[in-house]
Design a protein around this motif. Structure first.
Motif, mmCIF file in Angstrom:
data_model
loop_
_atom_site.group_PDB
_atom_site.id
_atom_site.type_symbol
_atom_site.label_atom_id
_atom_site.label_comp_id
_atom_site.label_asym_id
_atom_site.label_seq_id
_atom_site.Cartn_x
_atom_site.Cartn_y
_atom_site.Cartn_z
ATOM 1 N N UNK A 270 25.559 23.931 -4.223
ATOM 2 C CA UNK A 270 26.477 23.117 -5.008
ATOM 3 C C UNK A 270 27.295 22.157 -4.168
ATOM 4 N N UNK A 271 26.632 21.453 -3.240
ATOM 5 C CA UNK A 271 27.339 20.507 -2.368
ATOM 6 C C UNK A 271 26.795 19.113 -2.644
ATOM 7 N N UNK A 272 27.432 18.396 -3.533
ATOM 8 C CA UNK A 272 26.944 17.061 -3.868
ATOM 9 C C UNK A 272 28.062 16.044 -4.028
ATOM 10 N N UNK A 273 29.310 16.500 -3.898
ATOM 11 C CA UNK A 273 30.451 15.597 -4.078
ATOM 12 C C UNK A 273 31.478 15.871 -2.988
ATOM 13 N N UNK A 274 31.953 14.809 -2.364
ATOM 14 C CA UNK A 274 32.910 14.982 -1.263
ATOM 15 C C UNK A 274 34.243 15.549 -1.741
ATOM 16 N N UNK A 275 34.500 15.491 -3.022
ATOM 17 C CA UNK A 275 35.726 16.071 -3.558
ATOM 18 C C UNK A 275 35.534 17.530 -3.965
ATOM 19 N N UNK A 276 34.348 18.060 -3.798
ATOM 20 C CA UNK A 276 34.046 19.394 -4.292
ATOM 21 C C UNK A 276 34.392 20.505 -3.313
ATOM 22 N N UNK A 277 34.478 21.716 -3.849
ATOM 23 C CA UNK A 277 34.742 22.890 -3.018
ATOM 24 C C UNK A 277 33.578 23.139 -2.066
ATOM 25 N N UNK B 175 28.767 11.407 -10.332
ATOM 26 C CA UNK B 175 28.162 11.826 -9.084
ATOM 27 C C UNK B 175 28.785 11.119 -7.885
ATOM 28 N N UNK B 176 28.293 11.461 -6.722
ATOM 29 C CA UNK B 176 28.773 10.890 -5.474
ATOM 30 C C UNK B 176 27.581 10.292 -4.730
ATOM 31 N N UNK B 177 27.868 9.618 -3.647
ATOM 32 C CA UNK B 177 26.842 9.036 -2.790
ATOM 33 C C UNK B 177 26.339 10.131 -1.847
ATOM 34 N N UNK B 178 25.132 10.614 -2.068
ATOM 35 C CA UNK B 178 24.621 11.713 -1.254
ATOM 36 C C UNK B 178 24.452 11.317 0.203
ATOM 37 N N UNK B 179 24.167 10.066 0.473
ATOM 38 C CA UNK B 179 24.084 9.634 1.866
ATOM 39 C C UNK B 179 25.438 9.776 2.555
ATOM 40 N N UNK B 180 26.510 9.477 1.825
ATOM 41 C CA UNK B 180 27.846 9.643 2.392
ATOM 42 C C UNK B 180 28.177 11.119 2.588
ATOM 43 N N UNK B 181 27.755 11.961 1.658
ATOM 44 C CA UNK B 181 27.934 13.407 1.810
ATOM 45 C C UNK B 181 27.239 13.883 3.081
ATOM 46 N N UNK B 182 25.992 13.489 3.230
ATOM 47 C CA UNK B 182 25.231 13.891 4.423
ATOM 48 C C UNK B 182 25.900 13.388 5.703
ATOM 49 N N UNK B 183 26.326 12.147 5.698
ATOM 50 C CA UNK B 183 26.895 11.550 6.900
ATOM 51 C C UNK B 183 28.174 12.264 7.330
ATOM 52 N N UNK B 184 29.038 12.575 6.382
ATOM 53 C CA UNK B 184 30.309 13.208 6.735
ATOM 54 C C UNK B 184 30.102 14.643 7.222
ATOM 55 N N UNK B 185 29.154 15.343 6.633
ATOM 56 C CA UNK B 185 28.893 16.705 7.096
ATOM 57 C C UNK B 185 28.197 16.701 8.453
ATOM 58 N N UNK B 186 27.300 15.780 8.661
ATOM 59 C CA UNK B 186 26.651 15.678 9.965
ATOM 60 C C UNK B 186 27.678 15.378 11.046
ATOM 61 N N UNK B 187 28.656 14.527 10.715
ATOM 62 C CA UNK B 187 29.701 14.188 11.683
ATOM 63 C C UNK B 187 30.575 15.394 12.026
ATOM 64 N N UNK B 188 30.650 16.380 11.130
ATOM 65 C CA UNK B 188 31.481 17.561 11.372
ATOM 66 C C UNK B 188 30.790 18.604 12.233
ATOM 67 N N UNK B 189 29.473 18.460 12.452
ATOM 68 C CA UNK B 189 28.743 19.443 13.233
ATOM 69 C C UNK B 189 29.207 19.476 14.682
#
Length: 288
Positions: free
Chosen positions: A17-24, A55-69
């Motif tokens: 359930x990870x598809x929105x940057x505002x989500x838990x 919905x949200x921009x999934x590319x932005x979701x991916x990018x922000x999580x990748x940056x947190x690694x």
């Protein structure tokens, strides 16, 4: 020092359930990433597109999580409709395939919207919420546990224990479920949702006891009301007047933020001694 700073280094977490940057789910995945874990996220964007908040921009979701690694940690994402039980084995297999292991399962996904009062209930509506919120969570947990169980000769009878290899020096895996505090007060107009989530709270102790035989730690989190967009005036799906009036009487005068339950899950993912609990993290919202 590095172990203390990155206690999840070398671990892999699947967060659903990870598809929105505002989500838990996004906040949980980001928190686990900062603790050193490799992250696999699951999403199903068509559900979001049907909601008032969109919905949200999934590319932005991916990018922000990748940056947190952290260095050497990896990232992957998988789309799956969890109302279809046949997608669950593949999701678990893909998650484990990224690093060759799967250590943490966070069942954050949920169906919301299109609910109603008890007068509105139909078999189809009840089934839809059950399939996504309850059945898929139990099946994901079962699949995760089977990787630790080895060959089991036959089904257990009532009261019979699962055979494991205890005592364990440390947990062999961790599972987190999410509820919404159904046992703490009414959720008018959300009968199907409340039913599906209350089932998880009700069965937490039973499943946790069985998983513990395999060294797996399960806890269920009730984050209370967390604004992921559904409490914004322009995208809400409910009247806000009563909520705003209640907030004025609460200790901190606000609802939760996604980082609040994420911080709790991140902490629990590094602890060994809290098991089988339904933990409410709501800033005293239900006590005011």
């Amino acid at each position: 020092m590095q172990h203390q700073q990155l206690p999840l280094a070398g671990r892999t977490a699947l967060v659903t359930g990870v598809s929105r940057r505002r989500g838990i789910g996004f906040a949980v995945a980001r928190t686990l990433a900062t603790l050193g874990a490799s992250i696999v996220i699951h999403h199903y964007r068509p559900h979001d597109l049907d909601q008032p908040w969109g919905g949200d921009d999934l590319d932005a979701v991916r990018a922000e999580l990748t940056a947190a690694l952290t260095p050497s940690a990896r990232f992957a994402d998988v789309s799956a409709d969890l109302s279809d039980a046949t997608t669950i084995p593949g999701l678990l297999q893909q998650a484990a395939a990224m690093t060759g292991r799967l250590d943490i399962l966070v069942c954050n996904h949920a169906k919301s919207g299109d609910d109603g009062s008890i007068l509105d209930m139909t078999p189809e509506r009840l089934d839809a919420f059950w399939q996504v919120n309850t059945r898929s969570t139990l099946l994901l947990t079962a699949g995760f546990a089977q990787t630790r169980a080895g060959a089991q000769s036959e089904a257990r009878r009532p009261g019979e224990r699962i055979g494991g290899g205890r005592p364990y020096p440390a947990p062999t895996g961790r599972v987190f479920w999410m509820t919404s505090g159904q046992q703490l007060g009414p959720m008018r107009g959300e009968v199907a949702y409340a039913t599906s989530k209350a089932a998880l709270a009700g069965v937490t102790a039973t499943v946790a006891a069985e998983l513990l035989e395999l060294g797996i730690v399960l806890n269920t989190i009730n984050p209370g009301p967390v604004n992921t967009g559904y409490l914004d005036a322009e995208t809400t799906d409910r009247p806000l007047d009563e909520i705003e009036q209640h907030l004025a009487s609460t200790p901190f005068g606000r609802v939760g933020r996604p980082d609040d339950p994420a911080a709790l899950i991140g902490w629990l993912a590094t602890q060994d001694w809290i098991v089988g609990q339904v933990i409410t993290s709501d800033g005293g919202f239900t006590l005011a």
